[in-house]
Design a protein around this motif. Structure first.
Motif, mmCIF file in Angstrom:
data_model
loop_
_atom_site.group_PDB
_atom_site.id
_atom_site.type_symbol
_atom_site.label_atom_id
_atom_site.label_comp_id
_atom_site.label_asym_id
_atom_site.label_seq_id
_atom_site.Cartn_x
_atom_site.Cartn_y
_atom_site.Cartn_z
ATOM 1 N N ASP A 194 -19.679 -92.259 16.059
ATOM 2 C CA ASP A 194 -20.651 -91.274 15.905
ATOM 3 C C ASP A 194 -21.907 -92.074 16.225
ATOM 4 O OD1 ASP A 194 -21.131 -92.738 13.511
ATOM 5 O OD2 ASP A 194 -21.085 -91.164 11.952
ATOM 6 N N ASP A 195 -23.152 -91.498 15.596
ATOM 7 C CA ASP A 195 -24.356 -92.086 16.201
ATOM 8 C C ASP A 195 -24.797 -93.483 15.615
ATOM 9 O OD1 ASP A 195 -24.780 -91.010 13.771
ATOM 10 O OD2 ASP A 195 -26.730 -90.444 14.041
ATOM 11 N N ILE A 196 -24.159 -93.868 14.579
ATOM 12 C CA ILE A 196 -24.103 -95.213 14.010
ATOM 13 C C ILE A 196 -23.067 -96.037 14.274
ATOM 14 C CG2 ILE A 196 -26.387 -95.114 12.507
ATOM 15 C CD1 ILE A 196 -24.586 -94.405 10.093
ATOM 16 N N GLY A 197 -22.055 -95.753 14.844
ATOM 17 C CA GLY A 197 -21.027 -96.363 15.275
ATOM 18 C C GLY A 197 -19.874 -96.203 14.114
ATOM 19 N N ARG A 198 -19.719 -95.278 13.381
ATOM 20 C CA ARG A 198 -18.632 -94.994 12.586
ATOM 21 C C ARG A 198 -17.785 -94.261 13.113
ATOM 22 N NH1 ARG A 198 -22.158 -92.451 7.628
ATOM 23 N NH2 ARG A 198 -22.891 -91.306 9.318
ATOM 24 N N ASP A 199 -16.203 -94.595 12.677
ATOM 25 C CA ASP A 199 -15.233 -94.117 13.346
ATOM 26 C C ASP A 199 -14.814 -92.725 12.965
ATOM 27 O OD1 ASP A 199 -12.508 -94.209 14.652
ATOM 28 O OD2 ASP A 199 -11.510 -93.975 12.652
ATOM 29 N N VAL A 200 -14.966 -91.843 14.131
ATOM 30 C CA VAL A 200 -14.961 -90.201 13.838
ATOM 31 C C VAL A 200 -13.571 -89.762 13.295
ATOM 32 C CG1 VAL A 200 -15.183 -87.811 14.751
ATOM 33 C CG2 VAL A 200 -16.784 -89.739 15.483
#
Lengths: 302, 331, 314
Positions: A88-94
């Protein structure tokens, strides 16, 4: 002599009758269960719901990466072998966030349907019995119907503030009238039946009649309604979280992932497709299951 | 003899079900003449209603029902004509009165609308004229203040009144044949008599044929000239009304007659009942269909099906016992 | 008939009372001081006291309620705590887009659902029926905002047929107006179309199996009139209920869809007001929509009595 014979005959017939009736009931139950299993759609619904429950329970094992872990260097990356559903927009694993989101959705849906089911049933049955209470209750229902559950939930969340607990409280409050209506109307139907009148005639205590005889008969419509409340709560929770008025920002939820997806609709389709599919499929599963249970418990409506 | 209005020849109707085709009526033949009232009698499930609805082809022919045999309406086989043409026959040449007037009248339209509609489907008349005709029809069936009634809805009328309205609708286009399917079952006894009188009176006045379907032999005795007795989809006996009561040849007919409660005679005697129940359509016995319940049944009855044989000019019976010369008598 | 309508109109009064009490207590009986909420936790004690006085928060609750109601009757819904503009005029600016969106959604779903529901009932169990059932099932399973996002991805981002977001008022031209509302209206209307389809099918099935349809058939009524007049008018009572509920649902469901598509209606106003903690505006919007809904319910009730004469008697 003749009378005695008649009596014997009568008793014999009676016990025969009751055993026949039991057999018939058992057979009927079997027929309904068979019909449920034969109805492919209900079975699909059941399978979907079971899988969703398993995903929710086993989330820590199924998820690949801590859903809160940020990897800003890899923000808005499309699906890959490392991030199955992208980032996502802060690099978390969707992927992991969607899996954990299942937990939130099901937890909210289950709690809401349980709380509103129990409280709604109590209110509904009581108001079927007490005229004054019934009048008050019906007016409140009419009023709430006009405010609508969506707006009421949004308002409650605005006042209470974003948290899972508050989502559950709001949605339970919103759905109680729903369930209470169902319980009330089926309690009315049971109450009109001759055997209930007969119990009044022989002087059974009203509270006993209410809770031992009327309440169990309202159970099946209430259970059916509860599955639909379950489904609609999942939708509303996702909608609230999508609007930013549901679960708090950090908590992984389908709605909040979709919210981020809305802002990046041009370049990050994975932020919409995956949480969207999970939402739609689990709601579909619950609706199918609800239809199936309704046909199972009340074949007349079919 | 006067002219034949309708003649059924070897008529069968089967329904498609999950377990395959089920024959609800099997080889039914009878005819109705002008000015005559034919009674069709039998227990529920004997196929009398199926027969009447088959005559009008009311079942869905694509998915539900399969017809065989012939229905000759004034010489023309109406089972063979295109389905669309049936719309011109229904209500104009053959009409039907149903059992329950409350559920058979459309609750959201006025009485006047429903009669006018029946008129205007088949006749090119103005709305005003149709309304006048509707009022005439209502007074014909004995409804007081018909001008007021046309504006009312079915729920505003009494049961007997509703049944009269339904008769008015069916007779609006002066049909050649009226099928009355248990027209009085849902009514009080006194109203029942009035409605039956009305049907008899209109039958003479309009010179039409009437098929009266009923399970009430008392009604048959008072109104019909000929009677057809049906059991499990087949005709078991056909005769003039006098012969049916005085000289029944089939054990089932006799059983029906004996089950009528009577005021005279020994009141303490238990009322006669026919043993057993009507079997399901899916479990039709191979031999005589009545054999299981028949007090005279023999070996042969269980294996072989008797034919409907004429025993006199006007009487036919489907029973081995009679053919073999054995009599039947009151229990 | 007159008696029935008057009775219905009178029955609205207690409902309005309940609605206003619920909305009032939502904002006023909740834990926390609205003044603190508005000013923020780092405001000084004097500021808070001053604001409490100005908002009338020091009066007893029933007095506050009565004051509020009296103001509402005078068209005064209070002032926005953020912009200080009168709430009534703020609402006026956001009213039309919501109404247009809901109306558009309703028109689309009515035109799709009624014919499809009737066809499905006629062809019960056949392929057409099954297709309609599947569509209906999808309709009630896909939330409107999700459908909106999907439509947007497909038609705005990929094929670029419709604008991604924004609203063009009538003054910008009819075509632009309709173009800007098409996707939102489909997204909003699909679920209600599904509900209406199901209800139309179910009630038509019930009616088609009735004795009076058999009777009408025996009278020689043609297939078209049988379904279109005899059956439909009877099924209409239950269909009307769903239509009423759908209009109500669409009005409040607009909140989510408007946010998805960036339409400046009441819905997106309520969502942005939540973020700003602008309780006066929230209260005003909910009150307005609830009153419209009460009115829609009233119209539905009266419409019943025109369709079904039996209802007038009760």
């Amino acid at each position: 002599m003749d009378t005695k014979n008649n009596l014997d005959n009568f008793l014999e017939n009676r016990s025969e009758l009751s055993s026949i009736r039991k057999k018939l009931q058992k057979e009927q139950r079997q027929i309904r269960i068979n019909a449920f299993l034969k109805n492919k759609l209900s079975v699909i619904g059941l399978v979907i719901v079971v899988i969703m429950i398993l995903i929710a329970i086993l989330a820590p094992m199924i998820a690949t990466i801590n859903p809160a872990d940020m990897d800003v260097a890899n923000r808005l990356k499309p699906p890959s072998t490392k991030h199955w559903f992208g980032t996502d927009d802060i690099g978390r694993d969707v992927y992991s966030r969607v899996i954990y989101g299942t937990r939130v959705s099901l937890f909210v849906g289950f709690s809401v349907s349980l709380i509103s089911g129990v409280l709604g049933m109590i209110i509904g049955i009581y108001s079927s019995y007490n005229k004054i209470l019934d009048n008050i209750f019906m007016r409140i229902c009419d009023g709430l119907k006009s405010i609508t559950s969506t707006l009421l939930a949004i308002c409650l969340m605005a006042v209470l503030g974003a948290s899972i607990k508050n989502v559950i409280i709001s949605l339970a409050l919103v759905n109680i009238p729903n369930i209470a209506r169902v319980a009330r109307s089926s309690a009315f139907v049971v109450r009109e039946q001759t055997y209930i009148e007969a119990m009044h005639a022989i002087g059974a205590k009203p509270s006993r009649i209410l809770w031992i005889h009327i309440a169990p008969n309202t159970l099946s419509p209430v259970i059916v309604q509860m599955t639909f409340v379950f489904a609609s709560s999942i939708i509303t929770e996702a909608a609230l979280s999508f609007l930013g008025a549901g679960v708090p920002a950090g908590v992984p939820s389908w709605g909040s992932i979709l919210n981020i997806g809305r802002s990046h609709i041009y370049n990050a389709w994975w932020l919409i497709i995956y949480p969207g599919l999970f939402t739609a499929i689990s709601v579909l599963g619950l609706n199918l299951l609800g239809d199936g249970i309704r046909d199972l418990l009340d074949p007349l409506t079919n | 003899m006067s002219e034949k209005i309708i003649e059924l020849q070897n008529l069968s109707t089967s329904f498609r079900t999950e377990r395959g085709l089920l024959k609800a009526i099997d080889g039914v033949s009878f005819d109705v003449h002008k000015g005559e009232i034919l009674g069709v009698v039998g227990e529920s499930g004997c196929g009398k209603s199926v027969t009447s609805q088959t005559i009008l082809r009311l079942y869905d022919e694509k998915y539900t029902a399969v017809y065989e045999g012939k229905v000759l309406l004034e010489g023309e086989d109406i089972l063979q004509i295109p389905y669309k043409k049936m719309q011109d026959i229904r209500g104009r040449r053959i009409s039907m009165v149903f059992q329950d007037a409350l559920s058979s009248l459309n609750p959201v339209f006025t009485v006047g609308y429903q009669i006018r509609e029946a008129i205007r489907i088949h006749q090119k008349v103005s709305k005003k004229q149709a309304n006048k005709m509707a009022i005439e029809m209502l007074s014909l069936v004995g409804i007081p203040a018909p001008e007021r009634r046309v504006k009312q809805y079915p729920h505003e009328l009494s049961g007997g009144m509703r049944q009269r309205v339904m008769i008015a609708i069916s007779l609006a286009c002066k049909p050649r044949l009226l099928i009355a399917d248990e027209p009085t079952t849902a009514l009080d006894v006194t109203i029942q008599a009035q409605i039956m009188d009305l049907i008899v009176q209109l039958n003479q006045q309009l010179d039409m044929g009437v098929i009266l379907i009923t399970h009430d032999l008392g009604v048959v005795a008072e109104t019909c000239s000929r009677v057809v007795v049906m059991y499990l989809g087949q005709i078991v006996e056909e005769a003039n009304v006098e012969d049916i009561f005085d000289n029944p040849k089939h054990p089932y007919t006799l059983g029906l007659i004996q089950s009528i409660p009577r005021l005279e005679g020994d009141r303490n005697k238990e009322l006669y009942t026919i043993k057993g129940t009507v079997p399901l359509l899916s479990q039709i016995p191979t031999g005589c269909r009545f054999a299981k319940r028949c007090p005279y049944a023999k070996e042969r009855c269980n294996t072989q099906m008797p034919d409907l044989i004429p025993v006199s000019e006007t009487q036919k019976v489907r029973c081995f016992r009679y053919l073999e010369g054995g009599g039947i008598r009151y229990a | 008939m007159k008696k029935y309508i008057i009775k219905r109109i009178l029955a609205v009064i207690p409902i309005l009372l309940v609605v206003s009490v619920v909305i009032f207590s939502l904002v006023h009986l909740t834990p926390g001081d609205p003044a603190v909420a508005i000013l923020g936790s780092d405001a000084t004690q004097e500021d808070i006291l001053a604001l409490r006085e100005a908002m009338g928060l020091n009066d007893p609750i029933p007095v506050q309620y009565v004051n509020w109601i009296v103001d509402v009757f005078h068209g005064d819904l209070g002032n926005s705590v953020v912009s200080n503009a009168p709430v009534a005029s703020v609402l006026k600016g956001h009213f039309l887009p919501t109404i247009n969106l809901a109306a558009f959604a309703m028109i689309i779903s009515l035109f799709v659902s009624l014919p499809l529901g009737m066809v499905a009932a006629r062809k019960r169990g056949k392929l057409t029926d099954q297709i309609v059932s599947v569509i209906a099932l999808c309709g009630i399973s896909v939330p409107s905002f999700l459908l909106g996002l999907g439509l947007m991805m497909l038609f705005s981002v990929k094929f670029r047929i419709f604008p991604v977001s924004g609203y063009a008022p009538w003054s910008a031209g009819a075509i632009e107006h309709i173009r800007s509302l098409t996707l939102p209206a489909i997204a909003l209307g699909f679920m209600y179309a599904a509900l209406m389809m199901r209800m139309t099918r179910a009630s038509m099935l019930e009616v088609l199996g009735s004795d009076y349809i058999k009777m009408a058939k025996a009278k020689g009524v043609k297939e078209g009139a049988l379904i279109g007049i005899h059956a439909f008018k009877n099924a209409l009572v239950s269909i009307l209920t769903v239509i009423g509920q759908s209009i109500i649902g669409a009005l409040s469901g607009a909140a989510v869809v408007e946010t998805v598509f960036g339409i400046p209606g009441l819905g997106s106003l309520i969502v942005s007001s939540i973020g700003r903690r602008d309780y006066e505006v929230i209260q005003g919007i909910v009150l307005l929509i609830a009153f419209i809904n009460v009115f829609i319910n009233l119209i539905t009730d009266i419409a019943y009595s025109f369709v079904d004469p039996r209802i007038r008697v009760q």
